[in-house]
Design an enzyme around this catalytic site. Structure first.
Site, PDB file in Angstrom:
ATOM      1  N   ARG A   1       0.885  -1.180   0.000  1.00 44.88           N
ATOM      2  CA  ARG A   1       0.000   0.000   0.000  1.00 44.88           C
ATOM      3  C   ARG A   1       0.911   1.215   0.000  1.00 44.88           C
ATOM      4  NH1 ARG A   1      -5.287   1.194   3.688  1.00 44.88           N
ATOM      5  NH2 ARG A   1      -6.088  -0.097   2.014  1.00 44.88           N
TER       6      ARG A   1
ATOM      7  N   HIS B   1      -7.440   1.031  -6.307  1.00 43.68           N
ATOM      8  CA  HIS B   1      -7.619   0.104  -5.178  1.00 43.68           C
ATOM      9  C   HIS B   1      -8.270  -1.178  -5.724  1.00 43.68           C
ATOM     10  CE1 HIS B   1      -7.805  -1.339  -1.238  1.00 43.68           C
ATOM     11  NE2 HIS B   1      -8.667  -0.534  -0.677  1.00 43.68           N
TER      12      HIS B   1
ATOM     13  N   GLN C   1     -10.050  -3.848  -3.460  1.00 48.04           N
ATOM     14  CA  GLN C   1     -11.381  -3.424  -3.025  1.00 48.04           C
ATOM     15  C   GLN C   1     -12.413  -3.735  -4.108  1.00 48.04           C
ATOM     16  OE1 GLN C   1     -12.328  -1.800   0.027  1.00 48.04           O
ATOM     17  NE2 GLN C   1     -14.311  -2.366  -0.821  1.00 48.04           N
TER      18      GLN C   1
ATOM     19  N   ASP D   1     -17.494   6.987  -1.303  1.00 47.76           N
ATOM     20  CA  ASP D   1     -16.247   6.857  -0.545  1.00 47.76           C
ATOM     21  C   ASP D   1     -15.959   8.228   0.075  1.00 47.76           C
ATOM     22  OD1 ASP D   1     -13.796   6.006   0.477  1.00 47.76           O
ATOM     23  OD2 ASP D   1     -12.727   6.201  -1.432  1.00 47.76           O
TER      24      ASP D   1
ATOM     25  N   CYS E   1     -16.502   1.512   0.703  1.00 43.42           N
ATOM     26  CA  CYS E   1     -15.317   0.685   0.981  1.00 43.42           C
ATOM     27  C   CYS E   1     -14.894   0.762   2.443  1.00 43.42           C
ATOM     28  CB  CYS E   1     -14.167   1.111   0.078  1.00 43.42           C
ATOM     29  SG  CYS E   1     -13.705   2.842   0.331  1.00 43.42           S
TER      30      CYS E   1
ATOM     31  N   ARG F   1     -13.536  -8.786   1.614  1.00 42.17           N
ATOM     32  CA  ARG F   1     -12.151  -8.481   1.276  1.00 42.17           C
ATOM     33  C   ARG F   1     -11.257  -9.719   1.447  1.00 42.17           C
ATOM     34  NH1 ARG F   1     -10.281  -3.320   1.402  1.00 42.17           N
ATOM     35  NH2 ARG F   1      -8.436  -4.396   0.608  1.00 42.17           N
TER      36      ARG F   1
HETATM   37  N1   CP Z   1     -11.353  -0.320   2.450  1.00 45.94           N
HETATM   38  C1   CP Z   1     -10.083  -0.372   2.871  1.00 45.94           C
HETATM   39  O1   CP Z   1      -9.136  -0.545   2.109  1.00 45.94           O
HETATM   40  O2   CP Z   1      -9.924  -0.215   4.228  1.00 45.94           O
HETATM   41  P1   CP Z   1      -8.541  -0.069   4.992  1.00 45.94           P
HETATM   42  O3   CP Z   1      -7.942   1.260   4.584  1.00 45.94           O
HETATM   43  O4   CP Z   1      -8.893  -0.089   6.451  1.00 45.94           O
HETATM   44  O5   CP Z   1      -7.644  -1.186   4.619  1.00 45.94           O
HETATM   45  N1  NVA Z   2     -10.087   6.626  -1.098  1.00 42.48           N
HETATM   46  C1  NVA Z   2      -9.680   6.194   0.218  1.00 42.48           C
HETATM   47  C2  NVA Z   2      -9.897   4.722   0.365  1.00 42.48           C
HETATM   48  C3  NVA Z   2      -9.556   4.154   1.707  1.00 42.48           C
HETATM   49  C4  NVA Z   2      -9.730   2.680   1.777  1.00 42.48           C
HETATM   50  C5  NVA Z   2      -8.223   6.547   0.445  1.00 42.48           C
HETATM   51  O1  NVA Z   2      -7.410   6.389  -0.478  1.00 42.48           O
HETATM   52  O2  NVA Z   2      -7.889   6.987   1.539  1.00 42.48           O
END
Ligand code: CP
Ligand code: NVA
Length: 299
Positions: A94, A126, A129, A216, A257, A285
């Site tokens: 990530r 993502h 997701q 989101d 999400c 997930r």
């Molecule tokens: N939806 C999602 O990716 O959640 P987290 O940021 O908690 O992993």
């Molecule tokens: N769009 C959000 C998603 C978190 C899971 C972010 O990138 O923070």
């Protein structure tokens, strides 16, 4: 082995295979092997689901924070990925900058190392997701073909992967974002070339008759300095509330999400309603990542 960086590069067949793997009883192909899970940003769902999915395939998952490895600070992304590949059968990360994932994958290919790189969320996309999102919609409506999905809010990483995945799967996607927070023209053209994806600035119009209403956060990780400005642009028109949900189909579901910012992009009334599938979506997930990991290492 195959990298999993973007839904668009996985393609229709890849996505179909991953969805099948997600629902299958899979052999423990990673017994005794390591899976590196590198996080530059916080996570609840992605860390837990990827760790437990790796365990379900027999692997030993190793959670690594950027505070330890310092991507491009302590060592280059290239050195980190080739070193990690000495211990692990897959590297999932990530990151803030999507190009870091591409550099990781590039350095492994250059070193002729057959270890896949998996995107656990970047500023661009993502895709993990999106696989869980499709699974959830499929479970609820028995399929994806022709399902109308309204995405209301920021045209961000989650929106991009959802639109790519849903379009590939034959669903119809309508994205409503405020001007300046919408996809650029090149991305809009590319998405419309994948399948039925349309774009606008009117949340009520996008929601009309939709089976799925998805939103989101207005402020993604890394954009915290813009939070006040974004709240002023998005609120209250882009909030998913009871009035907006009433425009959708009678059996419409609400998806997010998570994490949610209750009172901003969604009201308590909607996220806590029987139409809300957010916890099922979060639980999905795990099988989604199991399918992705299996496809990447052994599919
Ligand atoms: N939806 C999602 O990716 O959640 P987290 O940021 O908690 O992993
Ligand atoms: N769009 C959000 C998603 C978190 C899971 C972010 O990138 O923070």
């Amino acid at each position: 082995m195959r990298d999993f960086l973007e839904i668009s590069t996985v393609g229709r067949d890849g996505l179909e295979a991953i969805l099948e793997y997600a629902s299958a009883d899979l052999p423990k192909v990673l017994a005794g092997k390591g899976v590196a899970l590198v996080f530059e940003k916080p996570s609840l769902r992605t860390r837990s689901s990827s760790e437990m999915a790796a365990v379900s395939l027999g692997a030993h998952p190793l959670y690594i924070t950027d505070a330890e490895v310092g991507i491009d600070k302590r060592e280059s992304a290239e050195d980190i990925s080739v070193v990690l590949a000495g211990y692990h059968s897959a590297i999932a990360a990530r990151v803030f900058d999507h190009r870091v994932l591409e550099r990781m994958a590039g350095s492994l290919r250059e070193a002729a190392v057959a270890v896949p790189v998996i995107n656990l969320l970047s500023d661009r996309s993502h895709p993990c997701q999106a696989v869980a999102d499709l699974l959830t919609i499929q479970q609820r409506f028995g399929g994806l073909q022709g399902v109308e999905i309204a995405y209301i809010g920021d045209s961000n990483n989650v929106a991009l992967s959802l639109a790519e995945a849903a379009a590939l799967a034959g669903a119809k996607v309508r994205v409503a974002s405020p001007e300046g927070y919408d996809f650029d023209a090149g991305t809009r053209d590319r998405l419309a070339g994948i399948g039925e994806v349309s774009f606008g600035e009117d949340p009520l119009q996008a929601a009309r008759g939709a089976k799925v209403v998805y939103t989101d956060t207005w402020t993604s990780m890394g954009q915290e300095a813009e939070a006040a400005e974004r709240r002023a642009v998005f609120g209250p028109r882009f909030q998913v509330n009871a009035a907006l949900m009433s425009r959708a189909a009678d059996d419409a579901i609400f998806m997010h999400c998570l994490p949610a910012h209750r009172g901003e992009e969604v009201t308590d009334e909607v996220i806590d309603s029987p139409a809300s599938l957010v916890y099922r979506q979060a639980a999905n997930r795990m099988p989604a990542f199991k399918g992705i990991l299996y496809w990447a290492v052994a599919g």
